[in-house]
Scaffold this motif. Sequence first.
Motif, PDB file in Angstrom:
ATOM      1  N   CYS A   1      61.315  49.363  97.119  1.00 33.83           N
ATOM      2  CA  CYS A   1      61.429  50.327  96.009  1.00 33.83           C
ATOM      3  C   CYS A   1      62.471  51.414  96.251  1.00 33.83           C
ATOM      4  CB  CYS A   1      60.065  50.979  95.755  1.00 33.83           C
ATOM      5  SG  CYS A   1      58.818  49.835  95.127  1.00 33.83           S
TER       6      CYS A   1
ATOM      7  N   THR B   1      55.447  51.582  81.549  1.00 37.43           N
ATOM      8  CA  THR B   1      54.450  50.945  82.406  1.00 37.43           C
ATOM      9  C   THR B   1      55.062  50.024  83.461  1.00 37.43           C
ATOM     10  OG1 THR B   1      54.166  49.168  80.784  1.00 37.43           O
ATOM     11  CG2 THR B   1      52.664  51.053  80.632  1.00 37.43           C
ATOM     12  N   THR B   2      56.289  49.555  83.244  1.00 34.71           N
ATOM     13  CA  THR B   2      56.932  48.652  84.204  1.00 34.71           C
ATOM     14  C   THR B   2      58.397  49.012  84.382  1.00 34.71           C
ATOM     15  OG1 THR B   2      57.667  47.028  82.550  1.00 34.71           O
ATOM     16  CG2 THR B   2      55.419  46.768  83.428  1.00 34.71           C
ATOM     17  N   PHE B   3      58.971  48.535  85.492  1.00 36.15           N
ATOM     18  CA  PHE B   3      60.401  48.773  85.726  1.00 36.15           C
ATOM     19  C   PHE B   3      61.250  48.059  84.676  1.00 36.15           C
ATOM     20  CE2 PHE B   3      59.746  44.742  87.869  1.00 36.15           C
ATOM     21  CZ  PHE B   3      60.924  44.047  87.645  1.00 36.15           C
TER      22      PHE B   3
ATOM     23  N   ARG C   1      61.284  50.333  81.683  1.00 38.54           N
ATOM     24  CA  ARG C   1      62.021  51.572  81.956  1.00 38.54           C
ATOM     25  C   ARG C   1      63.534  51.331  81.970  1.00 38.54           C
ATOM     26  NH1 ARG C   1      65.206  54.888  82.945  1.00 38.54           N
ATOM     27  NH2 ARG C   1      65.065  56.765  84.251  1.00 38.54           N
TER      28      ARG C   1
ATOM     29  N   THR D   1      60.282  57.085  92.823  1.00 38.61           N
ATOM     30  CA  THR D   1      60.066  55.733  92.312  1.00 38.61           C
ATOM     31  C   THR D   1      58.599  55.387  92.518  1.00 38.61           C
ATOM     32  OG1 THR D   1      62.324  54.971  92.761  1.00 38.61           O
ATOM     33  CG2 THR D   1      60.627  53.283  92.532  1.00 38.61           C
TER      34      THR D   1
ATOM     35  N   HIS E   1      54.846  54.027  85.040  1.00 41.72           N
ATOM     36  CA  HIS E   1      55.995  53.772  85.898  1.00 41.72           C
ATOM     37  C   HIS E   1      56.895  54.999  85.854  1.00 41.72           C
ATOM     38  CE1 HIS E   1      58.825  51.311  88.135  1.00 41.72           C
ATOM     39  NE2 HIS E   1      59.785  51.736  87.339  1.00 41.72           N
TER      40      HIS E   1
ATOM     41  N   ASP F   1      55.385  52.954  91.012  1.00 43.22           N
ATOM     42  CA  ASP F   1      54.859  51.904  90.145  1.00 43.22           C
ATOM     43  C   ASP F   1      53.481  52.292  89.630  1.00 43.22           C
ATOM     44  OD1 ASP F   1      57.035  50.172  90.413  1.00 43.22           O
ATOM     45  OD2 ASP F   1      56.216  49.288  92.242  1.00 43.22           O
TER      46      ASP F   1
END
Length: 341
Positions: free
Chosen positions: A177, A280-282, A285, A156, A241, A158
């Motif tokens: 995370c 690029t971000t959770f 995703r 995980t 990400h 970022d």
Amino acid sequence: MPDLHLGLAGVGRIGAMHAANIATTAGVARLTLADVDAGRAGTVAASLTGGTAEVRATDGVESLLRSGIDGLVIASGTAAHPELIRAGVDAGIPVLCEKPVAPDVASSLPVLEHVAARGGVVRIGHQRRHDAGYREAKRAFDAGELGWLHAVRAVTCDAAPPPVAFIATSGGLFRDCSVHDFDVLRWITGREVVEVWARGSNNGDPEIGRVGDVDSALAVCTLDDGTLAVVTASRYNGAGHDVRLELQGSRGTLLVGMDDAMAVRSAEAGVSFPAGPAHTTFAERFAAAYRAEVAAFVALVEGTGEDDLCRPEDAVAASRVADAAQDSLVKGVPVQVEPLA
């Protein structure tokens, strides 16, 4: 299709995303929002006028609970989770709360006792359980297609760190995370983590270290059947990400997250995979997983469908592993994970 009235407490970054998803979920006719910042709740409500549900804001959680909601979604700051979970249970409505149950395991246990004593219906938001890749990994493992596992690797990372002010109150990288990885380790393998050995580093913003956290970390986990799992996390992954899970078994290997938006590139000549661009971000995703999680909660409120949301006991068990990892990081020695009674 029932016309449900759902309530949402907390409309910050994750809460606003939940609001948008709830407002377009089949079966939801009304959505009422509450936040410590009433103006923010009103702004989010006004932005969702094009959805299939009627969205309005109210002036606080007490007003929200008196508005006749059929279910409560909690996306507030972690410190408010215990009080809001209890309030939802006491109101006799199903609750979906973003992880974790409480800031630490010690303060989570009284919440579990409260829920059990009142027969409450509470589920915790671990959205990876609703991601298509993770679900396929669980299906394949349960079906015996991978054989027995000799190694598990979870990642995980970022693309960039959140504000230091958030990191200072996050409980640490493992709790913030890696708890998602600890949850899917238990969920997919059906095993418990019995020992954690952790290390961390700070090579980015020194302010992260000054507030007591690390920007990159690794935990070696031993499961109760002897299987080894490595969990890595970072706040500084410039490629994007990156969230992956690799299951290496005696009969086969399966990798979750290996698609064209994977935040890696190959060093081999002539290999163009992945084509990119990377996540690029959770929120990007796991956009589909968050929508599926909300749909599963709606089905739970309706009393239809399969209840495969994360139960609070499982969420606390994952948090217990995160606590052990954080403890190991500080002490520099392996730490045993005490089972959840």
